[in-house]
Write a protein that holds these residues in place. Structure first.
Motif, PDB file in Angstrom:
ATOM      1  N   ILE A 160       0.838  -1.199   0.000  1.00  0.00           N
ATOM      2  CA  ILE A 160       0.000   0.000   0.000  1.00  0.00           C
ATOM      3  C   ILE A 160       0.870   1.246   0.000  1.00  0.00           C
ATOM      4  CG2 ILE A 160      -1.649   1.364   1.346  1.00  0.00           C
ATOM      5  CD1 ILE A 160      -2.788  -1.310   2.371  1.00  0.00           C
ATOM      6  N   ALA A 161       1.854   1.256   0.898  1.00  0.00           N
ATOM      7  CA  ALA A 161       2.709   2.430   1.029  1.00  0.00           C
ATOM      8  C   ALA A 161       3.542   2.673  -0.224  1.00  0.00           C
ATOM      9  CB  ALA A 161       3.629   2.272   2.239  1.00  0.00           C
ATOM     10  N   SER A 162       3.982   1.610  -0.886  1.00  0.00           N
ATOM     11  CA  SER A 162       4.844   1.754  -2.068  1.00  0.00           C
ATOM     12  C   SER A 162       4.101   2.333  -3.265  1.00  0.00           C
ATOM     13  CB  SER A 162       5.456   0.404  -2.450  1.00  0.00           C
ATOM     14  OG  SER A 162       4.445  -0.512  -2.838  1.00  0.00           O
TER      15      SER A 162
ATOM     16  N   LEU B  25      10.924   1.334   0.717  1.00  0.00           N
ATOM     17  CA  LEU B  25      10.015   2.322   0.132  1.00  0.00           C
ATOM     18  C   LEU B  25      10.773   3.432  -0.579  1.00  0.00           C
ATOM     19  CD1 LEU B  25       7.358   2.835   2.962  1.00  0.00           C
ATOM     20  CD2 LEU B  25       7.088   1.544   0.847  1.00  0.00           C
ATOM     21  N   TRP B  26      11.849   3.892   0.033  1.00  0.00           N
ATOM     22  CA  TRP B  26      12.545   5.075  -0.453  1.00  0.00           C
ATOM     23  C   TRP B  26      13.564   4.789  -1.551  1.00  0.00           C
ATOM     24  CZ3 TRP B  26      10.816   9.777   0.565  1.00  0.00           C
ATOM     25  CH2 TRP B  26       9.932   9.921   1.640  1.00  0.00           C
ATOM     26  N   GLU B  27      14.105   3.587  -1.579  1.00  0.00           N
ATOM     27  CA  GLU B  27      15.090   3.273  -2.627  1.00  0.00           C
ATOM     28  C   GLU B  27      14.483   3.367  -4.034  1.00  0.00           C
ATOM     29  OE1 GLU B  27      18.315  -0.167  -4.006  1.00  0.00           O
ATOM     30  OE2 GLU B  27      17.087  -0.465  -2.208  1.00  0.00           O
ATOM     31  N   PRO B  28      13.316   2.730  -4.306  1.00  0.00           N
ATOM     32  CA  PRO B  28      12.733   2.871  -5.655  1.00  0.00           C
ATOM     33  C   PRO B  28      12.308   4.305  -5.972  1.00  0.00           C
ATOM     34  CG  PRO B  28      11.236   1.675  -4.188  1.00  0.00           C
ATOM     35  CD  PRO B  28      12.545   1.776  -3.483  1.00  0.00           C
TER      36      PRO B  28
ATOM     37  N   TRP C 287      16.022  10.109  -9.508  1.00  0.00           N
ATOM     38  CA  TRP C 287      17.408  10.449  -9.862  1.00  0.00           C
ATOM     39  C   TRP C 287      18.166   9.202 -10.324  1.00  0.00           C
ATOM     40  CZ3 TRP C 287      15.903  12.285  -4.745  1.00  0.00           C
ATOM     41  CH2 TRP C 287      15.486  13.624  -4.749  1.00  0.00           C
ATOM     42  N   PRO C 288      17.801   8.646 -11.469  1.00  0.00           N
ATOM     43  CA  PRO C 288      18.427   7.388 -11.924  1.00  0.00           C
ATOM     44  C   PRO C 288      19.935   7.498 -12.147  1.00  0.00           C
ATOM     45  CG  PRO C 288      17.118   8.397 -13.682  1.00  0.00           C
ATOM     46  CD  PRO C 288      16.787   9.127 -12.421  1.00  0.00           C
TER      47      PRO C 288
ATOM     48  N   PHE D 264      18.708  10.236   2.634  1.00  0.00           N
ATOM     49  CA  PHE D 264      19.408  10.728   1.448  1.00  0.00           C
ATOM     50  C   PHE D 264      18.424  11.355   0.470  1.00  0.00           C
ATOM     51  CE2 PHE D 264      22.217  10.805  -2.180  1.00  0.00           C
ATOM     52  CZ  PHE D 264      23.456  11.014  -1.593  1.00  0.00           C
ATOM     53  N   TYR D 265      17.223  10.767   0.363  1.00  0.00           N
ATOM     54  CA  TYR D 265      16.191  11.330  -0.515  1.00  0.00           C
ATOM     55  C   TYR D 265      15.823  12.740  -0.052  1.00  0.00           C
ATOM     56  CZ  TYR D 265      11.888  11.767  -3.238  1.00  0.00           C
ATOM     57  OH  TYR D 265      10.926  12.199  -4.112  1.00  0.00           O
TER      58      TYR D 265
END
Length: 238
Positions: free
Chosen positions: A19-21, A47-50, A56-57, A75-76
């Motif tokens: 849900i969160a993703s 959640l934050w890595e993708p 910022w690929p 970091f995000y």
């Protein structure tokens, strides 16, 4: 069903993460305010890595090599603040260049070049420049950058304009061309103008190719190009 039945503890962990993703960053932040357990989930790297990789690929691979890396959420947020500061500098530049709600094309193109040098991506522009509270000329800078520099598909830009509720905002492009020669005499300089919505510029409705006029700027026979805000008080002949 009792209110307690809706708590996070009643939802399997993998379902809660699913849900969160599916949420946007702003929605994730709101979710973290619901309870302590949702706040803990909000800090999850999965959640934050993708989200970071999507936004910022090109920076993603460099982050993986950083020995001081401590987590994707922190970091995000750090990277977002840096991009916001850079966006604010572009916003300030454009606002300082405005004269009677108009900007000259050379200054306009400088703002776009700044975004390019700063490495802005589509998500950065969408979050920081395609906002209804900003001047429509700043919306236009973001739109132009996405279409002509990043080569973002027009359909994606249109969707961003719709979600931000700015697609109907209008600008007026004015340009002056050197008068043509006629039997040894040069005729008066020609004045042209066209009022267009952001939706027109992002779609095939713009038969003028307004972005093309802006991209070329004042060259050859074109003496001056100016972009103005369209309002109830504006006069395109001014």
């Amino acid at each position: 069903m009792n209110e307690s039945d809706y708590t996070y503890s009643s939802i399997p962990n993998d379902v809660a993460l699913k849900i969160a993703s599916s949420l946007a960053v702003t929605d994730l932040s709101c979710l973290s305010c619901c309870s302590r357990v949702w706040r803990d989930l909000w800090g999850s790297d999965c959640l934050w890595e993708p989200l970071f990789k999507q936004r910022w690929p090109l920076l993603y691979e460099d982050v993986l090599k950083d020995p001081d890396f401590k987590g994707w959420r922190g970091f995000y947020i750090k990277q977002h603040k840096e991009m916001k500061d850079q966006a604010d500098s572009v916003i300030k530049f454009v606002e300082n260049c405005l004269q009677s709600e108009s900007i000259q094309v050379n200054d306009y193109l400088k703002a776009i070049e700044c975004l390019k040098l700063m490495g802005f991506g589509f998500k950065d522009v969408q979050m920081l420049l395609l906002k209804p509270k900003l001047n429509v000329l700043l919306n236009l800078v973001g739109l132009h950058y996405c279409l002509n520099i990043l080569k973002v598909p027009a359909s994606d830009v249109m969707e961003a304009l719709k979600s931000s509720n700015i697609k109907n905002r209008q600008i007026c492009i004015k340009w002056w061309k050197l008068g043509r020669w006629f039997y040894g005499f040069r005729m008066r300089d020609e004045f042209h103008f066209r009022c267009l919505s952001l939706e027109d510029l992002a779609s095939s409705k713009d038969d003028l190719d307004g972005l093309g006029v802006l991209q070329r700027g004042a060259i050859h026979e074109v003496l001056q190009v100016q972009i103005s805000i369209v309002s109830s008080r504006s006069n395109p002949w001014a």
